[in-house]
Design an enzyme around this catalytic site. Structure first.
Site, PDB file in Angstrom:
ATOM      1  N   GLN A  65       0.816  -1.220   0.000  1.00 17.35           N
ATOM      2  CA  GLN A  65       0.000   0.000   0.000  1.00 17.35           C
ATOM      3  C   GLN A  65       0.850   1.272   0.000  1.00 17.35           C
ATOM      4  O   GLN A  65       0.330   2.344  -0.338  1.00 17.35           O
ATOM      5  CB  GLN A  65      -0.942   0.014   1.206  1.00 17.35           C
ATOM      6  CG  GLN A  65      -2.012  -1.091   1.147  1.00 17.35           C
ATOM      7  CD  GLN A  65      -2.967  -0.992   2.285  1.00 17.35           C
ATOM      8  OE1 GLN A  65      -2.707  -1.536   3.375  1.00 17.35           O
ATOM      9  NE2 GLN A  65      -4.060  -0.299   2.088  1.00 17.35           N
ATOM     10  N   LEU A 111      -7.669   1.665   2.528  1.00 23.20           N
ATOM     11  CA  LEU A 111      -7.082   2.974   2.217  1.00 23.20           C
ATOM     12  C   LEU A 111      -6.684   3.065   0.741  1.00 23.20           C
ATOM     13  O   LEU A 111      -6.517   4.159   0.218  1.00 23.20           O
ATOM     14  CB  LEU A 111      -5.863   3.236   3.104  1.00 23.20           C
ATOM     15  CG  LEU A 111      -6.130   3.404   4.588  1.00 23.20           C
ATOM     16  CD1 LEU A 111      -4.830   3.629   5.334  1.00 23.20           C
ATOM     17  CD2 LEU A 111      -7.117   4.527   4.868  1.00 23.20           C
ATOM     18  N   HIS A 153      -7.121  -9.463   5.848  1.00 22.27           N
ATOM     19  CA  HIS A 153      -7.174  -8.327   4.930  1.00 22.27           C
ATOM     20  C   HIS A 153      -5.753  -7.899   4.531  1.00 22.27           C
ATOM     21  O   HIS A 153      -5.496  -7.608   3.353  1.00 22.27           O
ATOM     22  CB  HIS A 153      -7.927  -7.160   5.610  1.00 22.27           C
ATOM     23  CG  HIS A 153      -8.040  -5.912   4.787  1.00 22.27           C
ATOM     24  ND1 HIS A 153      -9.245  -5.401   4.358  1.00 22.27           N
ATOM     25  CD2 HIS A 153      -7.098  -5.040   4.354  1.00 22.27           C
ATOM     26  CE1 HIS A 153      -9.033  -4.285   3.669  1.00 22.27           C
ATOM     27  NE2 HIS A 153      -7.730  -4.029   3.656  1.00 22.27           N
ATOM     28  N   HIS A 157      -3.396  -8.328   0.858  1.00 20.20           N
ATOM     29  CA  HIS A 157      -2.652  -7.274   0.150  1.00 20.20           C
ATOM     30  C   HIS A 157      -1.311  -7.798  -0.361  1.00 20.20           C
ATOM     31  O   HIS A 157      -0.852  -7.406  -1.431  1.00 20.20           O
ATOM     32  CB  HIS A 157      -2.395  -6.057   1.048  1.00 20.20           C
ATOM     33  CG  HIS A 157      -3.508  -5.051   1.087  1.00 20.20           C
ATOM     34  ND1 HIS A 157      -4.009  -4.428  -0.030  1.00 20.20           N
ATOM     35  CD2 HIS A 157      -4.206  -4.545   2.137  1.00 20.20           C
ATOM     36  CE1 HIS A 157      -4.977  -3.583   0.319  1.00 20.20           C
ATOM     37  NE2 HIS A 157      -5.122  -3.640   1.641  1.00 20.20           N
TER      38      HIS A 157
HETATM   39  O1  LIG Z   1      -5.144  -2.717   4.474  1.00 26.06           O
HETATM   40  C1  LIG Z   1      -5.466  -1.894   5.356  1.00 26.06           C
HETATM   41  N1  LIG Z   1      -6.180  -0.808   5.092  1.00 26.06           N
HETATM   42  O2  LIG Z   1      -6.551  -0.625   3.831  1.00 26.06           O
HETATM   43  C2  LIG Z   1      -6.514   0.174   6.112  1.00 26.06           C
HETATM   44  C3  LIG Z   1      -7.960   0.627   6.048  1.00 26.06           C
HETATM   45  N2  LIG Z   1      -8.878  -0.452   6.283  1.00 26.06           N
HETATM   46  C4  LIG Z   1      -9.112  -0.884   7.535  1.00 26.06           C
HETATM   47  O3  LIG Z   1      -8.496  -0.452   8.476  1.00 26.06           O
HETATM   48  C5  LIG Z   1     -10.156  -1.918   7.688  1.00 26.06           C
HETATM   49  C6  LIG Z   1     -11.482  -1.555   7.820  1.00 26.06           C
HETATM   50  C7  LIG Z   1     -12.453  -2.539   7.987  1.00 26.06           C
HETATM   51  C8  LIG Z   1     -12.123  -3.875   8.019  1.00 26.06           C
HETATM   52  C9  LIG Z   1     -10.802  -4.220   7.900  1.00 26.06           C
HETATM   53 CL1  LIG Z   1     -10.358  -5.866   7.938  1.00 26.06          CL
HETATM   54  C10 LIG Z   1      -9.807  -3.247   7.736  1.00 26.06           C
HETATM   55 CL2  LIG Z   1      -8.151  -3.671   7.535  1.00 26.06          CL
HETATM   56 NI    NI Z   2      -6.519  -2.454   2.756  1.00 27.66          NI
END
Ligand SMILES: O=CN(O)CCNC(=O)c1cccc(Cl)c1Cl
Ligand code: NI
Length: 183
Positions: A65, A111, A153, A157
């Protein structure tokens, strides 16, 4: 410090690549990058700092990311019981997982995805993860609930997978198979 300007968005091919293992022992640069990723998460959850630097809140971050195609992730979150989870990991690998699935009722966000993508994201309810900590020591994590979802998650990535790849295209809010209880 990492800001939103450092975070790459959908369309950048790096997000769809398979990230490379970090060759251990990690270099000082790789350790600094991983520490900076955790710092970003802390900053993104601090009301004043997030406001000052226009940070979108995150509970996890994966190196791709920030355009670093290496297997490094950071997690910073509290679960529903208020238990705190904070990790900086090199080369995380899911070595086993439950048959049961789970999902977040509110779906997931990313993000690197500048839009809402509604729908349930099926995740393993419990995972066993082997990785290496910032000092290069092997660690084994057994996670369930929110931290289990978050680490899946992030590991996605590293494999070029985005959360919405898992959402049922015909019925985004269909309860996934093998779900035992909602998150
Ligand atoms: O890869 C990381 N991001 O993209 C950061 C932003 N998303 C989150 O914080 C987030 C939000 C909801 C569910 C999960 Cl599982 C995650 Cl991870
Ligand atoms: Ni993410």
């Amino acid at each position: 410090m990492i800001t939103m300007d450092d975070i790459i968005r959908e369309g950048n091919p790096i997000l769809r690549q398979i990230a490379k293992d970090v060759v251990l022992p990690a270099s000082d640069e790789e350790k600094e990058q991983l520490k900076a990723m955790l710092e970003f998460l802390k900053n993104s959850q601090d009301e004043e700092i997030a406001k000052k630097y226009h940070l979108r809140a995150g509970i996890g971050l994966a190196a791709p990311q920030i355009a670093i195609s290496k297997r490094m992730i950071a997690l910073f979150l509290d679960d529903d019981n208020g238990k705190h989870f904070e990790y900086m990991l090199f080369n995380p690998k899911i070595v086993s997982h439950s048959i049961e699935n789970t999902y977040l009722e509110g779906g997931e966000g990313c993000l690197s995805v500048d839009r809402e993508v509604p729908g349930f994201v099926p995740r393993h309810a419990r995972v066993k993860v082997k990785a290496f900590d910032i000092d290069g020591k092997p660690v084994t994590l057994r996670l369930k609930g929110y931290p289990a979802i978050a680490i899946q998650h992030e590991i996605d990535h590293l494999n070029g997978i985005l959360f919405y790849d898992h959402i049922n295209k015909d019925d985004p809010f269909k309860i996934p198979d093998h779900v035992v209880q909602e998150e």
